[in-house]
Scaffold this active site. Structure first.
Site, short mmCIF file in Angstrom:
data_model
loop_
_atom_site.label_atom_id
_atom_site.label_comp_id
_atom_site.label_asym_id
_atom_site.label_seq_id
_atom_site.Cartn_x
_atom_site.Cartn_y
_atom_site.Cartn_z
N SER A 179 0.80 -1.22 0.00
CA SER A 179 0.00 0.00 0.00
C SER A 179 0.83 1.27 0.00
O SER A 179 0.35 2.32 -0.40
CB SER A 179 -0.96 -0.01 1.19
OG SER A 179 -0.28 -0.27 2.39
N HIS B 110 -5.44 -3.95 -1.94
CA HIS B 110 -5.21 -2.99 -3.01
C HIS B 110 -5.12 -3.64 -4.39
O HIS B 110 -4.80 -2.97 -5.37
CB HIS B 110 -3.95 -2.18 -2.74
CG HIS B 110 -4.10 -1.23 -1.60
ND1 HIS B 110 -4.67 0.01 -1.74
CD2 HIS B 110 -3.81 -1.36 -0.28
CE1 HIS B 110 -4.70 0.62 -0.57
NE2 HIS B 110 -4.19 -0.19 0.34
N LYS C 28 -12.10 -0.48 -0.37
CA LYS C 28 -11.27 0.22 -1.34
C LYS C 28 -11.97 0.22 -2.71
O LYS C 28 -12.95 0.92 -2.88
CB LYS C 28 -9.87 -0.38 -1.33
CG LYS C 28 -9.30 -0.30 0.10
CD LYS C 28 -7.85 -0.55 0.20
CE LYS C 28 -7.41 -0.72 1.63
NZ LYS C 28 -7.60 0.45 2.50
#
Ligand code: PMP
Length: 397
Positions: free
Chosen positions: A185, A213, A245
């Site tokens: 990240s 991610h 996310k």
């Protein structure tokens, strides 16, 4: 009497003096590419809402419809009275999306790592972690009673060294768990999961990937890192992720075998002891899966913007590290320089937060940008121009 809380103010002031304190910026309204922050209209370039789904009409409508049919709260933890048809449907759909036998939804990604890792390994076991793994993995590992080892970042050769050493351990470890972020990240690089999985297989170790991610970003339809590398479930036993996310909502999850899911929901304390998702959250997550399966343009646009933005920053002379994903760090040195660049960008109308020690090494402070599919081509041009102007005025480029 001495004030027993004096350390609170003192430690806070130390953070402020070192310029490592968090200054909260307040969004007035939705997290859209152009948004209002502290009364100023700015272009957002640091949200995890990669595909803009947090404002997608299908997700909004699904959430509103679920409030009408199911209310705003689930009323309980999942194992008692807090499992609704929406939760079960979400897990079925997620498993189908991930091409896994089964999936399980947690309250958050953090709750997933903190609740599952300490159950997978305990006394007599070994957990082996990438040195740059996310803090929620680190905390999950700390909660485990297992022995711990760390391998050099994204380095299969070093992982092999640890695994070979582990084989010589007496008494033999009961279980070994290798755990890695899928996409890191802070740097945006992709873990060499194919090689990690092969090593796990060779040494009889389980492999756990945190793809917070990577999902919505990597692989066909944004199915994530396991699909990106085309790996089988026998090689990566735990695929973990988050709805907070690219999915645009909130909530953690795992995908893998039916045995994994049965084990996890009977043992993860965070899952057993904490209230389940409100109906609108579960419904919005379901709608996000629909969008990913039906509207491939979001992932395509994310990558088009990402390629253009990275090339432009590199041409300007910025150090953008080793990223291979829509996370593009702009590494400028110490925390003061990173904050100065962030302030200059904000003055130009671009919102991109500095990331400083202890989240990254002291001399690797950066602006971490995250590209977003909801930006227009003009918006991407605007962001590039802002980095050019701010960088020149601060003599960073
Ligand atoms: N893992 C990684 C790699 C993350 O970046 C994050 C979020 N910062 C999490 C886990 C935690 O996810 P959540 O926000 O759903 O708690």
């Amino acid at each position: 009497m001495r004030d027993p809380t004096s350390f609170l103010g003192q430690e806070y002031r130390e953070l402020v003096d070192a310029a490592t304190d968090w200054k909260l910026r307040v969004l007035e309204g939705p997290s859209t590419p152009w948004c209002e922050i502290d009364g100023r209209r700015v272009l957002m370039l640091c949200s995890n809402n990669y595909l803009g789904l947090s404002n997608h009409p299908k997700l909004r409508e699904a959430a509103i419809a679920a409030i009408r049919t199911h209310g705003v709260g689930s009323g309980s933890v999942r194992p008692i009275a807090g499992t609704m048809d929406l939760h079960m449907e979400l897990e079925r759909r997620l498993a189908r999306f991930k091409r896994a036998e089964a999936s399980l939804v947690y309250q958050s990604g953090f709750a997933t790592n903190a609740g599952l890792i300490p159950q997978l390994v305990g006394e007599g076991d070994l957990v082996i972690s990438d040195e740059l793994n996310h803090g929620s993995i680190i905390d999950g590992v700390r909660l485990a009673r297992a022995e711990r080892a760390v391998y050099h970042h994204a380095d299969p050769t070093d992982l092999d060294r640890v695994l070979v050493g582990a084989e010589a351990h007496a008494p033999a470890y009961r279980r070994i768990l290798i755990i890695t972020d899928g996409v890191f990240s802070m740097d945006g690089d992709i873990a060499p999961l194919d090689r990690i999985a092969a090593l796990g297989h060779d040494h009889g170790a389980m492999v756990y990937v945190d793809d917070a991610h990577g999902e919505g970003v990597l692989g066909p339809d944004g199915r994530g890192i396991v699909a990106h590398f085309g790996l089988g479930r026998d090689r990566v036993q735990v695929e973990m992720g988050t709805f907070s996310k690219a999915f645009g909502v909130v909530g953690g999850h795992i995908s893998g075998s039916r045995d994994l899911v049965n084990f996890a929901y009977n043992k993860s304390r965070t899952w057993l002891l904490s209230g389940s998702h409100p109906p609108p959250v579960a419904a919005a997550c379901l709608a996000a899966i629909d969008v990913l399966e039906q509207e491939g343009e979001h992932v395509r646009r994310l990558w088009d913007h990402t390629r253009r933005f990275k090339a432009a920053l590199r041409d300007l002379g910025y150090d953008i590290g080793v990223s291979a994903t829509p996370i593009t760090p702009v590494i400028v040195g110490d925390s003061h320089r990173a904050k100065a660049l962030s302030d200059a960008l904000l003055d130009l109308g671009l919102f991109a937060l500095p990331i400083v020690h202890p989240m990254v090494a002291k001399d690797k402070a950066r602006i971490r940008t995250i590209m977003n599919a909801a930006l227009t081509d003009e918006d991407v041009g605007f962001a590039i121009t802002a980095f050019e102007k701010a960088g020149r005025s601060l003599k960073l480029i």
